[in-house]
Write a protein that holds these residues in place. Structure first.
Motif: not given
Length: 470
Positions: A278, A281-282, A405-406, A409
């Motif tokens: 994540r 990706t972020e 997952a946030e 991340s």
């Protein structure tokens, strides 16, 4: 000073690869005198109870071989396929087989029969971990009136989870034959108290003495540590320096994130990989500036759930690398082998982020080793699961929920961008705790409490408790 009899599933064989717990127990045995007893790790065609005695680095060890059926039912079965997943809140993975429970009880009876002649009247007996819950009762049944302590190195589950174990009540009743029971955290201690109060009608006084079924046992929260001074020095030796330089060179200026865990579903490795994915990706502008090194030596390869986690992680690492890698960069280095402690010290020192994300862990000494190995002038940042026992002591880490997952991340972004001054301030507070509450502090705290138990209490065995067991 009383001799110390340490009893555990496996016995340290000495050498440079010893972990902090083995080092501490060896030091205690050298100081007190005594014996370290346990399974040899070897198989025999027929159990004889024959003891192999050795003197290793000033410590006397006594080991016994087990039959194939004992190993399969006691160790691979009840210990690792029933108790381990259940006590780590994975009821979905726990396997309840009567043969496992029977083999576990039989192996503990054999341990008791074998170690009994080695115990002298004034010895302190210290039993280690979930492999040997019934051993205290078995020793009492064989006439041992010594002070006997037990320390649990894994979490104690909530009452309703433990109640799913068919032998739960008998298991807890057997623990009442110990004089002192130690847990890493207050949370695990209180979970034990909840079960004892609600299921056994026990009462816990203000000194954490549990009275139940005619017995008294003292409870203590006593978090294990590492030899922080020794590990910090280890991070500066030649082997550690060579490892540090190799990693720095291979990272090519990128930020190295490290995870070091035995390959186990309790360690949150799948969630770690997904959280890291994540982050990639972020934060596309930053993703090529980081590398995750995951060291995960396999364990318990004969157990299906461990085979599945290995397959899952290999698939995840391949998918993430396939989706995000470039010609000159691979986001995950996934290594399935172990390394000596001095090499790991170099790995920790080279890593700007330590990522420790167990879903549930009794303590987690990797978090403490990571802190001890850091450069005081330019330390890395520890990201730690709030569900690790270590989180209770290590509040200055970035604490996260590993199921999110946030959060993983966000924590990676915070750690990578953290100013040097803040990193130093956090590290100093963490290091102070790691040094002050080190492994010798843990050992002294427990053995002092065991020695303080009145001899008359340890000699008392309620007649109704002579039978039972898992």
């Amino acid at each position: 000073m009383s001799r110390l009899i340490v009893i555990s599933n496996r016995v340290s064989t000495g050498g440079g690869a010893q972990g902090g717990l083995a080092v501490a127990l060896s030091a205690a045995l050298r100081e007190h005198g005594g014996i370290w007893f346990g399974w040899s790790g070897n198989e025999t065609s027929e159990f004889s109870g024959q003891i192999s005695l050795e003197r290793i680095d000033g410590v006397t060890t006594a080991t016994v071989d087990l039959e194939e059926q004992d190993i399969e039912e006691y160790y691979n079965g009840y210990a690792n396929r029933t108790l381990w997943p259940l006590f780590h809140y994975r009821i979905d993975l726990a396997e309840y087989e009567r043969s496992f429970a029977g083999g576990y009880q039989r192996a503990n009876e054999r341990f008791a029969d074998t170690v009994r002649p080695l115990i002298e009247p004034d010895d302190l007996v210290w039993v280690q971990d979930y492999h040997m819950f019934p051993l205290g009762r078995e020793l009492r049944d064989r006439g041992i009136a010594n002070r006997i302590g037990f320390f649990l190195h894994i979490p104690w589950p909530p009452r309703r989870l433990l109640a799913t174990l068919p032998e739960a009540r008998a298991l807890v009743e057997g623990l009442l034959d110990y004089d002192l029971i130690g847990f890493h955290t207050e949370e695990w201690l209180q979970s034990f108290c909840d079960y004892a109060r609600d299921e056994l009608g026990g009462i816990v006084d203000e000194d954490n003495v549990l009275s139940a079924l005619g017995r008294k046992v003292r409870l203590i929260a006593c978090p294990v540590g590492i030899d922080a001074t020794e590990f910090a020095a280890l991070s500066q030796n030649d082997k550690a320096r060579q490892t540090f330089e190799r990693l720095q060179e291979s990272a090519v200026g990128r930020t190295l994130i490290v995870g070091v865990d035995r390959l186990d579903y309790s360690k949150g490795l799948e969630e770690r990989f997904l959280g890291y994915e994540r982050f990639l990706t972020e934060h596309p502008a930053e993703r090529k500036e980081v590398v995750l090194l995951q060291i995960a030596p396999p364990s318990r390869g004969t157990v299906d759930s461990y085979q599945r986690i290995r397959s899952t992680l290999e698939g995840l690492a391949g998918r993430i690398n396939g989706a995000h890698a470039a010609l000159d960069w691979v986001p995950i280095r996934y290594v399935n082998q172990g390394y000596p402690r001095e090499m790991l010290a170099g790995v920790y020192r080279a890593s700007k982020v330590g990522l420790v994300t167990p879903l549930r862990d009794g303590m987690n000494l990797v978090a403490k080793e990571y802190v001890a190995a850091q450069d005081p002038d330019d330390p890395g940042v520890l990201i730690l699961s709030r569900f690790a026992g270590a989180a209770e002591q290590m509040q200055e880490a970035i604490l996260i929920n590993p199921h999110s997952a946030e959060e993983i991340s966000d924590a990676l972004r915070q750690a990578i961008s953290m100013p040097r001054e803040e990193r130093i301030e956090r590290w100093r507070k963490l290091m102070n705790t790691v040094v002050e509450q080190d492994v010798m502090w843990w050992l002294k705290r427990f053995t002092d409490a065991l020695e303080a138990i009145p001899a008359s209490q340890s000699a008392f065995i309620d007649a109704e408790g002579q039978s039972g067991g898992v």
